[in-house]
Design a protein around this motif. Structure first.
Motif, PDB file in Angstrom:
ATOM      1  N   ALA A   1      -8.986  22.302   0.549  1.00  0.00           N
ATOM      2  CA  ALA A   1     -10.007  23.363   0.541  1.00  0.00           C
ATOM      3  C   ALA A   1     -10.294  23.862  -0.866  1.00  0.00           C
ATOM      4  CB  ALA A   1      -9.579  24.509   1.449  1.00  0.00           C
ATOM      5  N   GLY A   2      -9.945  23.062  -1.865  1.00  0.00           N
ATOM      6  CA  GLY A   2     -10.336  23.412  -3.232  1.00  0.00           C
ATOM      7  C   GLY A   2      -9.151  23.761  -4.099  1.00  0.00           C
ATOM      8  N   ALA A   3      -9.456  24.102  -5.335  1.00  0.00           N
ATOM      9  CA  ALA A   3      -8.419  24.607  -6.228  1.00  0.00           C
ATOM     10  C   ALA A   3      -7.870  25.887  -5.617  1.00  0.00           C
ATOM     11  CB  ALA A   3      -9.019  24.882  -7.598  1.00  0.00           C
ATOM     12  N   ASP A   4      -6.639  26.251  -5.996  1.00  0.00           N
ATOM     13  CA  ASP A   4      -6.000  27.420  -5.385  1.00  0.00           C
ATOM     14  C   ASP A   4      -6.597  28.693  -5.991  1.00  0.00           C
ATOM     15  OD1 ASP A   4      -4.231  29.548  -4.714  1.00  0.00           O
ATOM     16  OD2 ASP A   4      -2.771  28.021  -4.116  1.00  0.00           O
ATOM     17  N   ILE A   5      -7.412  29.363  -5.175  1.00  0.00           N
ATOM     18  CA  ILE A   5      -8.137  30.549  -5.659  1.00  0.00           C
ATOM     19  C   ILE A   5      -7.158  31.663  -6.000  1.00  0.00           C
ATOM     20  CG2 ILE A   5      -9.880  32.284  -5.048  1.00  0.00           C
ATOM     21  CD1 ILE A   5     -11.030  30.119  -3.058  1.00  0.00           C
ATOM     22  N   LYS A   6      -6.092  31.774  -5.174  1.00  0.00           N
ATOM     23  CA  LYS A   6      -5.132  32.868  -5.411  1.00  0.00           C
ATOM     24  C   LYS A   6      -4.406  32.654  -6.742  1.00  0.00           C
ATOM     25  CE  LYS A   6      -4.605  33.461  -0.443  1.00  0.00           C
ATOM     26  NZ  LYS A   6      -3.901  32.967   0.737  1.00  0.00           N
ATOM     27  N   GLU A   7      -4.162  31.404  -7.090  1.00  0.00           N
ATOM     28  CA  GLU A   7      -3.434  31.124  -8.333  1.00  0.00           C
ATOM     29  C   GLU A   7      -4.284  31.449  -9.570  1.00  0.00           C
ATOM     30  OE1 GLU A   7      -0.566  27.481  -9.585  1.00  0.00           O
ATOM     31  OE2 GLU A   7      -2.680  26.962  -9.669  1.00  0.00           O
ATOM     32  N   MET A   8      -5.610  31.270  -9.441  1.00  0.00           N
ATOM     33  CA  MET A   8      -6.417  31.421 -10.667  1.00  0.00           C
ATOM     34  C   MET A   8      -7.214  32.729 -10.720  1.00  0.00           C
ATOM     35  SD  MET A   8      -9.374  28.558 -10.093  1.00  0.00           S
ATOM     36  CE  MET A   8     -10.032  28.301  -8.445  1.00  0.00           C
ATOM     37  N   ALA A   9      -7.212  33.494  -9.592  1.00  0.00           N
ATOM     38  CA  ALA A   9      -8.125  34.643  -9.477  1.00  0.00           C
ATOM     39  C   ALA A   9      -8.048  35.621 -10.653  1.00  0.00           C
ATOM     40  CB  ALA A   9      -7.853  35.375  -8.167  1.00  0.00           C
ATOM     41  N   THR A  10      -6.850  35.885 -11.161  1.00  0.00           N
ATOM     42  CA  THR A  10      -6.726  36.936 -12.184  1.00  0.00           C
ATOM     43  C   THR A  10      -6.581  36.374 -13.603  1.00  0.00           C
ATOM     44  OG1 THR A  10      -4.332  36.963 -11.894  1.00  0.00           O
ATOM     45  CG2 THR A  10      -5.606  38.518 -10.542  1.00  0.00           C
ATOM     46  N   LYS A  11      -6.751  35.064 -13.742  1.00  0.00           N
ATOM     47  CA  LYS A  11      -6.571  34.474 -15.079  1.00  0.00           C
ATOM     48  C   LYS A  11      -7.709  34.890 -16.013  1.00  0.00           C
ATOM     49  CE  LYS A  11      -3.943  30.333 -13.779  1.00  0.00           C
ATOM     50  NZ  LYS A  11      -2.647  30.518 -14.428  1.00  0.00           N
ATOM     51  N   THR A  12      -7.389  34.960 -17.299  1.00  0.00           N
ATOM     52  CA  THR A  12      -8.396  35.316 -18.304  1.00  0.00           C
ATOM     53  C   THR A  12      -8.967  34.038 -18.922  1.00  0.00           C
ATOM     54  OG1 THR A  12      -6.763  35.301 -20.066  1.00  0.00           O
ATOM     55  CG2 THR A  12      -7.112  37.403 -18.905  1.00  0.00           C
TER      56      THR A  12
ATOM     57  N   THR B   1       0.840  -1.203   0.000  1.00  0.00           N
ATOM     58  CA  THR B   1       0.000   0.000   0.000  1.00  0.00           C
ATOM     59  C   THR B   1       0.872   1.250   0.000  1.00  0.00           C
ATOM     60  OG1 THR B   1      -1.841  -1.086   1.110  1.00  0.00           O
ATOM     61  CG2 THR B   1      -1.704   1.296   1.356  1.00  0.00           C
ATOM     62  N   ALA B   2       0.517   2.213  -0.843  1.00  0.00           N
ATOM     63  CA  ALA B   2       1.227   3.493  -0.866  1.00  0.00           C
ATOM     64  C   ALA B   2       0.261   4.585  -0.429  1.00  0.00           C
ATOM     65  CB  ALA B   2       1.741   3.781  -2.269  1.00  0.00           C
ATOM     66  N   THR B   3       0.787   5.566   0.302  1.00  0.00           N
ATOM     67  CA  THR B   3      -0.054   6.676   0.759  1.00  0.00           C
ATOM     68  C   THR B   3       0.508   7.991   0.227  1.00  0.00           C
ATOM     69  OG1 THR B   3      -0.643   5.454   2.758  1.00  0.00           O
ATOM     70  CG2 THR B   3      -1.009   7.837   2.794  1.00  0.00           C
ATOM     71  N   ILE B   4      -0.344   8.755  -0.444  1.00  0.00           N
ATOM     72  CA  ILE B   4       0.012  10.100  -0.906  1.00  0.00           C
ATOM     73  C   ILE B   4      -0.675  11.086   0.033  1.00  0.00           C
ATOM     74  CG2 ILE B   4      -0.225  11.793  -2.774  1.00  0.00           C
ATOM     75  CD1 ILE B   4      -0.399   9.451  -4.762  1.00  0.00           C
ATOM     76  N   THR B   5       0.117  11.914   0.727  1.00  0.00           N
ATOM     77  CA  THR B   5      -0.455  12.895   1.650  1.00  0.00           C
ATOM     78  C   THR B   5      -0.255  14.298   1.088  1.00  0.00           C
ATOM     79  OG1 THR B   5       0.119  11.447   3.505  1.00  0.00           O
ATOM     80  CG2 THR B   5      -0.428  13.725   4.054  1.00  0.00           C
ATOM     81  N   LEU B   6      -1.362  15.020   0.894  1.00  0.00           N
ATOM     82  CA  LEU B   6      -1.261  16.414   0.440  1.00  0.00           C
ATOM     83  C   LEU B   6      -0.624  17.212   1.568  1.00  0.00           C
ATOM     84  CD1 LEU B   6      -4.868  16.776  -1.054  1.00  0.00           C
ATOM     85  CD2 LEU B   6      -2.780  16.104  -2.237  1.00  0.00           C
ATOM     86  N   ASN B   7       0.346  18.060   1.223  1.00  0.00           N
ATOM     87  CA  ASN B   7       1.152  18.685   2.280  1.00  0.00           C
ATOM     88  C   ASN B   7       1.405  20.168   2.000  1.00  0.00           C
ATOM     89  OD1 ASN B   7       2.692  18.757   4.610  1.00  0.00           O
ATOM     90  ND2 ASN B   7       4.578  18.186   3.541  1.00  0.00           N
ATOM     91  N   ARG B   8       0.285  20.936   1.959  1.00  0.00           N
ATOM     92  CA  ARG B   8       0.384  22.406   1.903  1.00  0.00           C
ATOM     93  C   ARG B   8      -0.439  22.939   3.071  1.00  0.00           C
ATOM     94  NH1 ARG B   8      -1.637  25.718  -2.869  1.00  0.00           N
ATOM     95  NH2 ARG B   8      -0.204  27.315  -2.121  1.00  0.00           N
ATOM     96  N   PRO B   9      -0.027  22.650   4.297  1.00  0.00           N
ATOM     97  CA  PRO B   9      -0.897  22.947   5.449  1.00  0.00           C
ATOM     98  C   PRO B   9      -1.301  24.409   5.551  1.00  0.00           C
ATOM     99  CG  PRO B   9       1.344  22.341   6.164  1.00  0.00           C
ATOM    100  CD  PRO B   9       1.263  22.053   4.699  1.00  0.00           C
ATOM    101  N   LYS B  10      -0.379  25.336   5.202  1.00  0.00           N
ATOM    102  CA  LYS B  10      -0.709  26.767   5.376  1.00  0.00           C
ATOM    103  C   LYS B  10      -1.837  27.194   4.444  1.00  0.00           C
ATOM    104  CE  LYS B  10       3.646  28.297   7.251  1.00  0.00           C
ATOM    105  NZ  LYS B  10       5.022  28.352   6.779  1.00  0.00           N
ATOM    106  N   ALA B  11      -2.021  26.500   3.345  1.00  0.00           N
ATOM    107  CA  ALA B  11      -3.086  26.854   2.390  1.00  0.00           C
ATOM    108  C   ALA B  11      -4.216  25.823   2.443  1.00  0.00           C
ATOM    109  CB  ALA B  11      -2.515  26.951   0.993  1.00  0.00           C
ATOM    110  N   LEU B  12      -4.302  25.090   3.552  1.00  0.00           N
ATOM    111  CA  LEU B  12      -5.332  24.046   3.701  1.00  0.00           C
ATOM    112  C   LEU B  12      -5.354  23.107   2.493  1.00  0.00           C
ATOM    113  CD1 LEU B  12      -8.298  26.057   5.314  1.00  0.00           C
ATOM    114  CD2 LEU B  12      -6.406  24.858   6.435  1.00  0.00           C
ATOM    115  N   ASN B  13      -4.143  22.796   2.025  1.00  0.00           N
ATOM    116  CA  ASN B  13      -3.960  21.863   0.894  1.00  0.00           C
ATOM    117  C   ASN B  13      -4.654  22.322  -0.389  1.00  0.00           C
ATOM    118  OD1 ASN B  13      -2.323  20.102   2.318  1.00  0.00           O
ATOM    119  ND2 ASN B  13      -4.066  18.928   3.110  1.00  0.00           N
ATOM    120  N   ALA B  14      -4.759  23.630  -0.551  1.00  0.00           N
ATOM    121  CA  ALA B  14      -5.336  24.137  -1.816  1.00  0.00           C
ATOM    122  C   ALA B  14      -4.549  23.540  -2.979  1.00  0.00           C
ATOM    123  CB  ALA B  14      -5.283  25.661  -1.838  1.00  0.00           C
ATOM    124  N   LEU B  15      -5.301  23.178  -4.000  1.00  0.00           N
ATOM    125  CA  LEU B  15      -4.738  22.392  -5.105  1.00  0.00           C
ATOM    126  C   LEU B  15      -4.232  23.331  -6.200  1.00  0.00           C
ATOM    127  CD1 LEU B  15      -7.710  19.842  -5.176  1.00  0.00           C
ATOM    128  CD2 LEU B  15      -5.465  19.488  -4.092  1.00  0.00           C
TER     129      LEU B  15
END
Ligand code: CAA
Length: 258
Positions: free
Chosen positions: A64-75, A15-29
């Motif tokens: 907590a979802g896709a990274d809102i800050k990364e996509m906020a200003t995209k066209t 068994t392999a385990t993948i742990t999302l590890n961006r704690p400060k951004a609540l693992n925003a993707l």
């Protein structure tokens, strides 16, 4: 195993385990998380010594979802040109069974990532939601489609149109999650489930996963035909011979994944 920046990858037996590890951004993707999760899952999928994969987050947030800050200003031309979030669909090509272990927030892309897995084990703290409408968008990682298939039209519309979050019990009642467990038992339970799957014949588990997934892609008669052909194909494996011989001999089977 490759070195990753936003995820941890651990192996324990088959068994392999993948742990999302961006704690400060609540693992925003963000795109780095997407690329790493997909690359890790594909690498594990190529490894015949891995029989099941667990994807998990933290106690507070699966994601907590896709990274809102990364996509906020995209066209439009940028997100269309990049085919934003298409990369997540590559997870659907992974044939090794994937168990999502969800505690805390699984919102937007977090809920969608959980639904991209084959089954979801939830902690009693889990909260599922598709709040994209509150941001002026709609789900973009398959949420409108997979949620509707998982919980039906009424509840999917409720969640997608109002952004309402549902707790673990409602998610289990609605068919979104397979099991709910106390938060401190989440990872061990998910890994036990994964170990159980990994103890089966890997090619047969892949056939089984493929057959269930066909139920969401095709007509009933085509799906049943595919199931029957895959059932027949199982008789070409050593593991079918071993599994049935072990039953007749009243012993545990020793599968060789062949
Ligand atoms: N993207 C980017 N950053 C996020 C994030 C997200 N989705 N969710 C949380 N964060 C960040 C916050 O900005 C904050 O960062 P700073 O400390 O730098 O300010 C940090 O994570 C902690 O978050 P909060 O302070 O907000 O924590 P909280 O406990 O008060 O609230 C929460 C938790 C209710 C989950 C809240 O963070 C929240 O509402 N997050 C956004 C949820 C959301 O809307 N998700 C959908 C995203 S769109 C999407 O997913 C599209 C798609 O279909 C793929």
């Amino acid at each position: 195993m490759t070195d990753y920046k936003t995820i941890l990858v651990e192996r324990d037996g088959r068994t392999a385990t993948i742990t999302l590890n961006r704690p400060k951004a609540l693992n925003a993707l963000n795109s780095e998380v997407m690329n790493e999760v997909v690359a890790a899952a594909e690498e594990l999928d190529r490894d015949a010594d891995v029989g099941a994969i667990v994807i998990t987050g933290s106690e507070k947030a699966f994601a907590a979802g896709a990274d809102i800050k990364e996509m906020a200003t995209k066209t439009f031309s940028q997100v269309y040109g990049d085919n934003l979030f298409w990369g997540w669909e590559r997870l659907t090509q992974v044939r090794t069974p994937i168990v999502a272990a969800v505690a805390g927030y699984a919102l937007g892309g977090g809920c969608e990532l959980a639904m991209l897995c084959d089954l979801i084990i939830a902690a009693d703290t889990a909260k599922f939601g598709q709040p994209e409408i509150t941001l002026g968008v709609i789900p973009g990682m398959g949420g409108s489609q997979r949620l509707a298939r998982a919980v039906g039209k009424a509840k999917a519309m409720d969640m997608v149109l109002t952004g309402r979050q549902i707790g673990a019990d409602e998610a289990e009642r609605s068919g979104l999650v397979a099991r709910v467990v106390p938060a401190d038992e989440l990872l061990t339970t998910a890994q036990e489930v994964a170990n159980k799957i990994a103890g089966m014949s890997l090619p047969i588990a892949m056939l089984a996963k493929d057959a269930v997934n066909a139920a969401f892609e095709t007509t009933l008669s085509e799906g049943v035909r595919l199931e029957r052909r895959s059932f027949h194909a199982a008789f070409a494996t050593d593991d079918q011979k071993e599994g049935m011989a072990a039953f007749v001999d009243k012993r545990s089977p020793k599968f060789t994944n062949s």
